[in-house]
Design an enzyme around this catalytic site. Structure first.
Site, short mmCIF file in Angstrom:
data_model
loop_
_atom_site.label_atom_id
_atom_site.label_comp_id
_atom_site.label_asym_id
_atom_site.label_seq_id
_atom_site.Cartn_x
_atom_site.Cartn_y
_atom_site.Cartn_z
N ILE A 39 0.86 -1.19 0.00
CA ILE A 39 0.00 0.00 0.00
C ILE A 39 0.90 1.24 0.00
O ILE A 39 1.76 1.39 0.86
CB ILE A 39 -0.93 -0.01 1.24
CG1 ILE A 39 -1.95 -1.16 1.10
CG2 ILE A 39 -1.63 1.33 1.41
CD1 ILE A 39 -2.81 -1.37 2.30
N ASP A 40 0.70 2.11 -0.98
CA ASP A 40 1.57 3.29 -1.07
C ASP A 40 1.07 4.38 -0.11
O ASP A 40 0.00 4.27 0.50
CB ASP A 40 1.70 3.78 -2.51
CG ASP A 40 0.37 4.25 -3.10
OD1 ASP A 40 -0.56 4.59 -2.34
OD2 ASP A 40 0.28 4.29 -4.34
N SER A 41 1.88 5.43 0.04
CA SER A 41 1.59 6.43 1.06
C SER A 41 0.30 7.19 0.75
O SER A 41 -0.43 7.59 1.65
CB SER A 41 2.76 7.41 1.20
OG SER A 41 2.96 8.09 -0.03
#
Lengths: 82, 412
Positions: A39-41
């Site tokens: 999961i990216d920021s």
């Protein structure tokens, strides 16, 4: 009304699925948001804001970096609700 | 070494007529209109002066994954749908990612995302403005989405020139292939801005048709009763490659993109040069690049948006270029069916031009009941065979800002 760990986990899994498409049963307490779930920021911040609405809690931006695993987030939400 | 031969090997589009390029073409040949009364509550809530538009017939929600829908503005959603179709139509070419380029275009970019974020800010505060907002607003988002989806690493470029945008993206793609920057380019444009704000704004400038009681007959280029354009939305994509590359992989070839011309009027921010001088120059450049004489052109897909001044300025440009030969050219104005896709319109009309050559049939202009006596053109009003032998055609696009773009195609 405070929710149990299981209830928060289930609710969080729905939010993660909604944002990323990750299957809800892959969202488990020991999973790392970045290393396991990829999961990216940007997605993480979206999930945090949606979790604030869903669970009626505040999760300060400074706190988000400490939420490494799903379990960290679930614990934080359970405590914040208490 | 002379210029390379550049060919079209794939097409894709999602339009007010249909969800694919071929279905849109069939609907165009059948003389259908994509303009319909809008069903949104905001149309009546704000008492908009224009209550219809040419909205994409197949909604992205029916095509894309949920996560794609959440992370892409509709302008990028249409881009992705069109590009994937074109890519599949081209046979998903095997090409090094570093030799695959995106040349995309949009007129406005992520206007829905921007305006939704503004609503969210006012209703719920800054914390609720989603972190994906910026990457969804950016006008380069559609190009980036295509680049990521199809693995294009030679570049993901975007040109913005209002309604000339996606014809200019084809001109850029042609240049980039000539320059050797890539072997294959996915080129085109997309737009989604049928929003209360843009409808109000275009309406304020008296640019839109107000034929609210009869949407299907509102877009009527060259007709004496034309009263403005019809807002459209959608995306259109073409796969272009060097003929050498296409032949080496045994690709089907629709047509050759033989040249392109881009000029600017330096006249007025919205009005076209009344003599169409910039448009004339753009056509001359395109023909010269294509090695074509004006007398070689058999078909023109005109910009013709159905506005009073625009249609006449373009007619004057056509007459200046083609002279008496214009009487022998099958001219069509497909915005009569599709409405005006703004940043997506040039690529869509390029697809229709390519198919006209490939199928040797010029598509019709609908709603031409009373031809404007000031416009002396042979307008195609039902599908017309273009005949045998070598054929050449041009597609025109002009945009606010004084942008003129013309592409020339040949049969192969």
């Amino acid at each position: 009304m405070a929710l149990s760990t299981e209830e928060v986990l289930a609710g969080l899994a729905e939010l993660i699925n909604d944002e990323t498409g990750i299957a809800t049963d892959s969202v488990q307490l020991d999973k790392s948001f970045t290393d396991d779930l990829d999961i990216d920021s940007i997605s993480m911040m979206t999930i945090v804001v949606n979790a604030e609405d869903k669970f009626d809690v505040k999760i300060p931006d400074d706190e988000v970096k400490n939420l490494k695993t799903v379990g960290d987030a679930v614990d934080y939400i359970v405590k914040a609700q208490a | 070494m002379g210029p390379k031969k550049i060919v079209v090997t794939g097409i894709g589009a999602t339009t007010p007529l249909a969800g694919t390029a071929q279905d849109s073409w069939q609907a165009l040949l059948a003389g259908r209109s994509g303009a319909r009364t809008m069903q949104h509550e905001w149309v009546t809530m704000y008492e908009l002066p224009v209550t219809f538009a040419a909205e994409a017939l197949v909604r992205p929600e029916e095509v894309l994954e949920r996560v794609e829908l959440k992370r892409l503005d509709p302008s990028s959603q249409f881009a992705l749908i069109a590009a994937r179709e074109a890519w599949a139509d081209a046979g998903a070419p095997e090409v090094e990612p570093e030799r695959l380029l995106v040349d995309w275009a949009t007129g406005i970019g992520g206007v829905w995302t921007l305006l939704d974020a503004w609503d969210t800010l006012r209703d719920r505060g800054p914390r609720r403005v989603m972190p994906m907002t910026v990457p969804m607003i950016m006008p380069n988002s559609p190009a980036a989405a295509i680049s990521m989806a199809l693995g294009a690493r030679a570049g993901a470029r975007t040109v913005v020139s209002a309604c000339a945008s996606s014809t200019e993206s084809l001109a850029n793609a042609y240049d980039h292939l000539q320059q050797g920057l890539a072997d294959v380019v996915i080129a085109g444009g997309s737009e989604s801005c049928i929003h209360a704000v843009t409808v109000a704004a275009f309406s304020s400038m008296q640019a839109l048709s107000k034929r609210n009681d009869d949407p299907a007959r509102a877009s009527r280029p060259y007709d004496t009763d034309r009263d403005g354009f019809v807002m459209g939305e959608g995306g259109a994509a073409l796969v272009l490659e060097t003929e050498e590359h296409a032949k080496a992989r045994g690709a089907k070839i629709y047509a050759e993109i033989a040249g392109a011309g881009v000029t600017s009027d330096s006249y007025h921010i919205t009005a076209p040069d009344p003599e169409g001088l910039g448009a004339t120059r753009a056509t001359r450049i395109a023909l010269e690049q294509a090695g074509l004489a004006p007398g070689d052109i058999r078909h023109v897909n005109a910009h013709a948006t159905s506005t009073g001044v625009g249609d006449i300025a373009e007619y004057k440009a056509l007459r200046a270029i083609f002279g008496d030969h214009l009487d022998d050219i099958a001219v069509t104005a497909t915005k009569s069916s599709t409405g005006h896709l703004l940043g997506g319109t040039g690529a869509l009309e390029a697809i229709f031009t390519v198919l006209a050559l490939h199928e040797r049939t010029a598509p019709p202009t609908i709603n031409l009941d009373n031809p404007d006596p000031e416009i002396d053109l042979d307008v195609v009003t039902s599908p017309r065979p273009l005949g045998d032998g070598d054929l050449a055609a041009v597609s025109n696009s002009f945009g606010f800002g004084g942008h003129n773009a013309v592409v020339a195609f040949k049969t192969v």
